[in-house]
Design a protein around this motif. Structure first.
Motif, mmCIF file in Angstrom:
data_model
loop_
_atom_site.group_PDB
_atom_site.id
_atom_site.type_symbol
_atom_site.label_atom_id
_atom_site.label_comp_id
_atom_site.label_asym_id
_atom_site.label_seq_id
_atom_site.Cartn_x
_atom_site.Cartn_y
_atom_site.Cartn_z
ATOM 1 N N MET A 82 33.505 24.641 16.349
ATOM 2 C CA MET A 82 32.372 23.939 16.937
ATOM 3 C C MET A 82 32.870 22.964 18.004
ATOM 4 O O MET A 82 33.763 22.153 17.726
ATOM 5 N N GLY A 83 32.326 23.046 19.195
ATOM 6 C CA GLY A 83 32.699 22.158 20.280
ATOM 7 C C GLY A 83 31.482 21.531 20.923
ATOM 8 O O GLY A 83 30.340 21.933 20.681
ATOM 9 N N SER A 84 31.730 20.530 21.760
ATOM 10 C CA SER A 84 30.643 19.808 22.444
ATOM 11 C C SER A 84 29.550 19.433 21.459
ATOM 12 O O SER A 84 28.355 19.628 21.717
ATOM 13 N N LEU A 85 29.959 18.885 20.332
ATOM 14 C CA LEU A 85 29.011 18.607 19.253
ATOM 15 C C LEU A 85 28.008 17.551 19.662
ATOM 16 O O LEU A 85 28.320 16.592 20.385
ATOM 17 N N LYS A 86 26.788 17.734 19.172
ATOM 18 C CA LYS A 86 25.677 16.840 19.468
ATOM 19 C C LYS A 86 25.140 16.257 18.165
ATOM 20 O O LYS A 86 25.283 16.866 17.100
ATOM 21 N N PRO A 87 24.475 15.118 18.229
ATOM 22 C CA PRO A 87 23.894 14.548 16.995
ATOM 23 C C PRO A 87 22.958 15.524 16.281
ATOM 24 O O PRO A 87 22.910 15.518 15.044
ATOM 25 N N GLU A 88 22.262 16.356 17.025
ATOM 26 C CA GLU A 88 21.361 17.314 16.388
ATOM 27 C C GLU A 88 22.082 18.438 15.654
ATOM 28 O O GLU A 88 21.446 19.246 14.978
ATOM 29 N N ASP A 89 23.406 18.507 15.769
ATOM 30 C CA ASP A 89 24.181 19.467 14.978
ATOM 31 C C ASP A 89 24.458 18.939 13.574
ATOM 32 O O ASP A 89 25.000 19.665 12.729
ATOM 33 N N THR A 90 24.104 17.687 13.325
ATOM 34 C CA THR A 90 24.319 17.090 12.012
ATOM 35 C C THR A 90 23.526 17.836 10.944
ATOM 36 O O THR A 90 22.313 18.022 11.075
ATOM 37 N N ALA A 91 24.234 18.287 9.907
ATOM 38 C CA ALA A 91 23.599 19.066 8.838
ATOM 39 C C ALA A 91 24.648 19.386 7.789
ATOM 40 O O ALA A 91 25.852 19.164 8.003
ATOM 41 N N VAL A 92 24.184 19.928 6.679
ATOM 42 C CA VAL A 92 25.092 20.569 5.733
ATOM 43 C C VAL A 92 25.255 22.018 6.178
ATOM 44 O O VAL A 92 24.253 22.723 6.365
ATOM 45 N N TYR A 93 26.479 22.433 6.341
ATOM 46 C CA TYR A 93 26.781 23.796 6.792
ATOM 47 C C TYR A 93 27.187 24.643 5.587
ATOM 48 O O TYR A 93 28.073 24.262 4.812
ATOM 49 N N TYR A 94 26.544 25.789 5.466
ATOM 50 C CA TYR A 94 26.800 26.705 4.359
ATOM 51 C C TYR A 94 27.372 28.020 4.890
ATOM 52 O O TYR A 94 26.918 28.536 5.920
ATOM 53 N N CYS A 95 28.307 28.534 4.154
ATOM 54 C CA CYS A 95 28.854 29.861 4.430
ATOM 55 C C CYS A 95 28.126 30.874 3.549
ATOM 56 O O CYS A 95 27.885 30.606 2.361
ATOM 57 N N GLY A 96 27.771 32.001 4.128
ATOM 58 C CA GLY A 96 27.154 33.086 3.378
ATOM 59 C C GLY A 96 27.866 34.385 3.683
ATOM 60 O O GLY A 96 28.316 34.608 4.811
ATOM 61 N N ALA A 97 27.986 35.241 2.674
ATOM 62 C CA ALA A 97 28.678 36.516 2.888
ATOM 63 C C ALA A 97 28.062 37.591 2.009
ATOM 64 O O ALA A 97 27.671 37.331 0.864
ATOM 65 N N ASP A 98 28.012 38.795 2.549
ATOM 66 C CA ASP A 98 27.541 39.966 1.799
ATOM 67 C C ASP A 98 28.765 40.666 1.234
ATOM 68 O O ASP A 98 29.579 41.214 1.978
ATOM 69 N N ILE A 99 28.888 40.619 -0.080
ATOM 70 C CA ILE A 99 30.113 41.066 -0.755
ATOM 71 C C ILE A 99 29.785 42.115 -1.800
ATOM 72 O O ILE A 99 28.797 41.996 -2.537
ATOM 73 N N LYS A 100 30.655 43.125 -1.849
ATOM 74 C CA LYS A 100 30.520 44.154 -2.882
ATOM 75 C C LYS A 100 31.641 43.988 -3.898
ATOM 76 O O LYS A 100 32.820 44.001 -3.539
ATOM 77 N N ARG A 101 31.239 43.812 -5.130
ATOM 78 C CA ARG A 101 32.195 43.796 -6.229
ATOM 79 C C ARG A 101 32.304 45.211 -6.790
ATOM 80 O O ARG A 101 31.367 46.000 -6.680
ATOM 81 N N PRO A 102 33.432 45.559 -7.404
ATOM 82 C CA PRO A 102 33.564 46.891 -8.010
ATOM 83 C C PRO A 102 32.433 47.172 -8.995
ATOM 84 O O PRO A 102 32.086 46.313 -9.816
ATOM 85 N N LEU A 103 31.819 48.321 -8.868
ATOM 86 C CA LEU A 103 30.742 48.801 -9.740
ATOM 87 C C LEU A 103 29.414 48.093 -9.483
ATOM 88 O O LEU A 103 28.442 48.331 -10.202
ATOM 89 N N PHE A 104 29.345 47.222 -8.480
ATOM 90 C CA PHE A 104 28.108 46.531 -8.144
ATOM 91 C C PHE A 104 27.714 46.862 -6.714
ATOM 92 O O PHE A 104 28.536 47.268 -5.901
ATOM 93 N N ASN A 105 26.445 46.667 -6.379
ATOM 94 C CA ASN A 105 25.999 46.783 -4.996
ATOM 95 C C ASN A 105 26.345 45.512 -4.227
ATOM 96 O O ASN A 105 26.743 44.505 -4.820
ATOM 97 N N PHE A 106 26.160 45.573 -2.916
ATOM 98 C CA PHE A 106 26.359 44.381 -2.102
ATOM 99 C C PHE A 106 25.389 43.285 -2.548
ATOM 100 O O PHE A 106 24.227 43.557 -2.885
ATOM 101 N N ALA A 107 25.863 42.057 -2.533
ATOM 102 C CA ALA A 107 25.026 40.906 -2.853
ATOM 103 C C ALA A 107 25.419 39.760 -1.940
ATOM 104 O O ALA A 107 26.542 39.695 -1.441
ATOM 105 N N ARG A 108 24.468 38.858 -1.693
ATOM 106 C CA ARG A 108 24.722 37.677 -0.859
ATOM 107 C C ARG A 108 25.263 36.562 -1.729
ATOM 108 O O ARG A 108 24.667 36.198 -2.735
ATOM 109 N N TYR A 109 26.398 36.012 -1.296
ATOM 110 C CA TYR A 109 27.000 34.864 -1.970
ATOM 111 C C TYR A 109 27.014 33.676 -1.018
ATOM 112 O O TYR A 109 27.094 33.843 0.207
ATOM 113 N N TRP A 110 26.972 32.472 -1.603
ATOM 114 C CA TRP A 110 26.911 31.241 -0.821
ATOM 115 C C TRP A 110 28.007 30.278 -1.232
ATOM 116 O O TRP A 110 28.373 30.207 -2.403
#
Length: 120
Positions: A82-110
Motif C-alpha cells: 500500500m502506497g500514497s496512503l490516505k486517511p480514508e484508507d483507515t480500516a481493519v484489513y482482512y485476508c480472504g482465500a478460497d482453499i480446498k482441503r483434501p476430501l472437501f470442496n473449496f471454501a472461503r477462509y478469513w
C-alpha cells in the motif's frame, strides 16, 4: 484445519506506505483466489484487491495506482503493498482465500484482521 494469519498493519502518516502479508497454513490441497478486504467503523466489509492463482488481479477504483497485490503460491501467501496512503484508507484489513482441503470442496477462509490507521 486451515488458518490465515495476517501481519503488517499499523499506524502510518498520510502519504506513507505499508505492506500487509497473509499466510495460509494447515492441511491445504490447493488455493484459488486470494484477496484483501477492509472494513471501516460503521461500514460493510468491501473488497480492496484480489488475485487468482494464475496472477490475474483486480482492484477497487479507490486504490488503483496506489496498492499492489501479489502472491507466492509456494508459500500460500498473499501480499498487499500500500502506497500514497490516505486517511480514508483507515480500516481493519482482512485476508480472504478460497482453499480446498483434501476430501472437501473449496471454501472461503478469513484471517483475523489487521488494523491500518492513516493519521498525522
Amino acid at each position: 484445519q486451515v488458518q490465515l494469519v495476517e501481519s503488517g498493519g499499523g499506524l502510518v502518516q498520510p502519504g506513507g506506505s505499508l505492506r500487509l502479508s497473509c499466510a495460509a497454513s494447515g492441511t491445504i490441497f490447493s488455493v484459488d483466489a486470494m484477496g484483501w478486504y477492509r472494513q471501516a467503523p460503521g461500514k460493510q466489509r468491501d473488497l480492496v484487491a484480489s488475485i487468482t492463482s494464475g496472477g490475474t488481479t483486480t482492484y477497487t477504483d479507490s486504490v488503483k495506482g496506489r496498492f499492489t497485490i501479489s502472491r507466492d503460491n509456494a508459500k500460500n501467501t498473499v501480499y498487499l503493498q500500500m502506497g500514497s496512503l490516505k486517511p480514508e484508507d483507515t480500516a481493519v484489513y482482512y485476508c480472504g482465500a478460497d482453499i480446498k482441503r483434501p476430501l472437501f470442496n473449496f471454501a472461503r477462509y478469513w484471517g483475523q484482521g489487521t488494523q491500518v490507521t492513516v493519521s498525522s
